[in-house]
Design a protein around this motif. Structure first.
Motif, PDB file in Angstrom:
ATOM      1  N   HIS A 165      -3.018   2.997  -5.499  1.00 24.31           N
ATOM      2  CA  HIS A 165      -2.215   2.970  -4.282  1.00 24.31           C
ATOM      3  C   HIS A 165      -1.698   1.574  -3.935  1.00 24.31           C
ATOM      4  O   HIS A 165      -1.151   1.378  -2.851  1.00 24.31           O
ATOM      5  CB  HIS A 165      -2.992   3.560  -3.098  1.00 24.31           C
ATOM      6  CG  HIS A 165      -4.208   2.781  -2.726  1.00 24.31           C
ATOM      7  ND1 HIS A 165      -5.450   3.071  -3.231  1.00 24.31           N
ATOM      8  CD2 HIS A 165      -4.359   1.713  -1.923  1.00 24.31           C
ATOM      9  CE1 HIS A 165      -6.321   2.215  -2.743  1.00 24.31           C
ATOM     10  NE2 HIS A 165      -5.687   1.375  -1.947  1.00 24.31           N
ATOM     11  N   ARG A 166      -1.841   0.635  -4.860  1.00 24.82           N
ATOM     12  CA  ARG A 166      -1.354  -0.722  -4.590  1.00 24.82           C
ATOM     13  C   ARG A 166      -0.345  -1.160  -5.645  1.00 24.82           C
ATOM     14  O   ARG A 166      -0.537  -0.920  -6.837  1.00 24.82           O
ATOM     15  CB  ARG A 166      -2.508  -1.722  -4.571  1.00 24.82           C
ATOM     16  CG  ARG A 166      -3.412  -1.552  -3.378  1.00 24.82           C
ATOM     17  CD  ARG A 166      -4.498  -2.597  -3.338  1.00 24.82           C
ATOM     18  NE  ARG A 166      -5.375  -2.401  -4.503  1.00 24.82           N
ATOM     19  CZ  ARG A 166      -6.109  -3.355  -5.047  1.00 24.82           C
ATOM     20  NH1 ARG A 166      -6.090  -4.571  -4.579  1.00 24.82           N
ATOM     21  NH2 ARG A 166      -6.877  -3.095  -6.077  1.00 24.82           N
TER      22      ARG A 166
ATOM     23  N   ASP B  54       0.878  -1.165   0.000  1.00 24.13           N
ATOM     24  CA  ASP B  54       0.000   0.000   0.000  1.00 24.13           C
ATOM     25  C   ASP B  54       0.916   1.215   0.000  1.00 24.13           C
ATOM     26  O   ASP B  54       1.562   1.513   1.017  1.00 24.13           O
ATOM     27  CB  ASP B  54      -0.907  -0.007   1.231  1.00 24.13           C
ATOM     28  CG  ASP B  54      -1.904   1.152   1.242  1.00 24.13           C
ATOM     29  OD1 ASP B  54      -1.660   2.184   0.578  1.00 24.13           O
ATOM     30  OD2 ASP B  54      -2.935   1.026   1.931  1.00 24.13           O
ATOM     31  N   VAL B  55       1.007   1.916  -1.134  1.00 19.24           N
ATOM     32  CA  VAL B  55       1.965   3.020  -1.251  1.00 19.24           C
ATOM     33  C   VAL B  55       1.613   4.204  -0.348  1.00 19.24           C
ATOM     34  O   VAL B  55       2.471   5.037  -0.074  1.00 19.24           O
ATOM     35  CB  VAL B  55       2.154   3.483  -2.719  1.00 19.24           C
ATOM     36  CG1 VAL B  55       2.699   2.350  -3.564  1.00 19.24           C
ATOM     37  CG2 VAL B  55       0.873   4.012  -3.306  1.00 19.24           C
ATOM     38  N   ARG B  56       0.388   4.244   0.129  1.00 19.81           N
ATOM     39  CA  ARG B  56       0.018   5.321   1.056  1.00 19.81           C
ATOM     40  C   ARG B  56       0.781   5.190   2.373  1.00 19.81           C
ATOM     41  O   ARG B  56       0.933   6.169   3.095  1.00 19.81           O
ATOM     42  CB  ARG B  56      -1.492   5.321   1.311  1.00 19.81           C
ATOM     43  CG  ARG B  56      -2.309   5.606   0.053  1.00 19.81           C
ATOM     44  CD  ARG B  56      -3.768   5.390   0.292  1.00 19.81           C
ATOM     45  NE  ARG B  56      -3.986   3.975   0.640  1.00 19.81           N
ATOM     46  CZ  ARG B  56      -5.183   3.412   0.773  1.00 19.81           C
ATOM     47  NH1 ARG B  56      -6.273   4.127   0.607  1.00 19.81           N
ATOM     48  NH2 ARG B  56      -5.291   2.127   1.071  1.00 19.81           N
TER      49      ARG B  56
ATOM     50  N   TYR C 299      -4.341  -1.473  -9.477  1.00 14.83           N
ATOM     51  CA  TYR C 299      -2.972  -1.615  -8.994  1.00 14.83           C
ATOM     52  C   TYR C 299      -1.990  -1.559 -10.151  1.00 14.83           C
ATOM     53  O   TYR C 299      -2.375  -1.558 -11.319  1.00 14.83           O
ATOM     54  CB  TYR C 299      -2.793  -2.940  -8.230  1.00 14.83           C
ATOM     55  CG  TYR C 299      -3.066  -4.176  -9.064  1.00 14.83           C
ATOM     56  CD1 TYR C 299      -2.034  -4.814  -9.747  1.00 14.83           C
ATOM     57  CD2 TYR C 299      -4.347  -4.694  -9.169  1.00 14.83           C
ATOM     58  CE1 TYR C 299      -2.280  -5.940 -10.524  1.00 14.83           C
ATOM     59  CE2 TYR C 299      -4.593  -5.816  -9.942  1.00 14.83           C
ATOM     60  CZ  TYR C 299      -3.565  -6.438 -10.605  1.00 14.83           C
ATOM     61  OH  TYR C 299      -3.808  -7.546 -11.377  1.00 14.83           O
TER      62      TYR C 299
ATOM     63  N   ALA D 281       3.067   3.918  -9.294  1.00 15.82           N
ATOM     64  CA  ALA D 281       1.679   3.731  -8.848  1.00 15.82           C
ATOM     65  C   ALA D 281       0.955   5.075  -8.816  1.00 15.82           C
ATOM     66  O   ALA D 281      -0.193   5.183  -9.260  1.00 15.82           O
ATOM     67  CB  ALA D 281       1.643   3.057  -7.480  1.00 15.82           C
ATOM     68  N   GLY D 282       1.644   6.101  -8.307  1.00 14.79           N
ATOM     69  CA  GLY D 282       1.044   7.428  -8.267  1.00 14.79           C
ATOM     70  C   GLY D 282       0.753   7.979  -9.648  1.00 14.79           C
ATOM     71  O   GLY D 282      -0.278   8.620  -9.864  1.00 14.79           O
TER      72      GLY D 282
ATOM     73  N   ARG E  14      -3.903  -0.391 -13.859  1.00 12.49           N
ATOM     74  CA  ARG E  14      -4.786   0.531 -13.130  1.00 12.49           C
ATOM     75  C   ARG E  14      -6.256   0.199 -13.305  1.00 12.49           C
ATOM     76  O   ARG E  14      -7.058   0.476 -12.415  1.00 12.49           O
ATOM     77  CB  ARG E  14      -4.504   1.976 -13.500  1.00 12.49           C
ATOM     78  CG  ARG E  14      -5.046   2.396 -14.838  1.00 12.49           C
ATOM     79  CD  ARG E  14      -4.779   3.830 -15.138  1.00 12.49           C
ATOM     80  NE  ARG E  14      -3.477   3.942 -15.774  1.00 12.49           N
ATOM     81  CZ  ARG E  14      -2.921   5.065 -16.103  1.00 12.49           C
ATOM     82  NH1 ARG E  14      -3.511   6.203 -15.849  1.00 12.49           N
ATOM     83  NH2 ARG E  14      -1.761   5.088 -16.686  1.00 12.49           N
TER      84      ARG E  14
END
Length: 179
Positions: free
Chosen positions: A147-148, A11-13, A112, A141-142, A108
């Motif tokens: 966010h995965r 989870d990139v967050r 993801y 990812a951004g 996406r």
């Protein structure tokens, strides 16, 4: 004997990119420069370089089996909707040789991005390049608005699994192409 696969997800967050700056610094100190395939440009010569780099790095993957022919590689890895040159991070030597790669595809539509391959040629290992490229690639990812980041490894690929877990990837319940 059935093969065992380890599915991982990040989870990139929750990912702190600044924490991994020492790996990028170490990579640069070793004389390697990070860039993307988008920045070097798509050409017949660069497709061949990407193929050769991926083939060389994949030779050490446990359970990998024979690598693609060049034609099959282009057809199944490059000329596909999930291929985005911005998702291919490259480590280049001062003379422009391709030392490593971290390839992430654009999924996406499924929510993801997928880390296809991270590898460094033997003579450039232990420079921090694998982690530095992987960290740089997580930013893809951004760019895709998700966010995965997902990946799958053969269970015997303990070094890759350990690197991903060190970065914060956790076990997940998904299965992707492992080609």
């Amino acid at each position: 004997m059935a093969e065992t696969w380890v599915a991982l997800e990040l989870d990139v967050r929750l990912f702190d990119v600044d924490r991994w700056a020492p790996y990028t610094d170490r990579c640069r100190s070793a004389g390697l420069r990070l860039t993307t395939y988008a920045e070097v440009g798509d050409s017949a010569a660069n497709r061949r370089r990407l193929y050769e780099l991926n083939r060389d790095c994949a030779a050490d993957i446990p359970g990998r089996g024979p690598f693609y022919t060049y034609e099959a590689y282009v057809r199944e890895r490059v000329d596909v909707p999930a291929f985005d040159p911005r998702g291919i991070v490259l480590a280049l030597t001062p003379d422009g040789a391709w030392a490593g790669m971290a390839a992430t595809s654009d999924r996406r539509a499924s929510g993801y991005v997928y880390n296809e391959m991270t590898g460094v040629r033997r003579e450039h290992r232990r420079t921090g390049a694998a982690v530095a490229m992987k960290v740089h690639g997580i930013g893809f990812a951004g760019l895709c608005g998700v966010h995965r980041v997902r990946t799958v490894h053969h269970a015997a690929n303990t070094k890759a699994i350990a690197m991903n877990r060190m970065l914060g990837y956790v076990d997940a319940d998904h299965r992707e192409s492992t080609g």
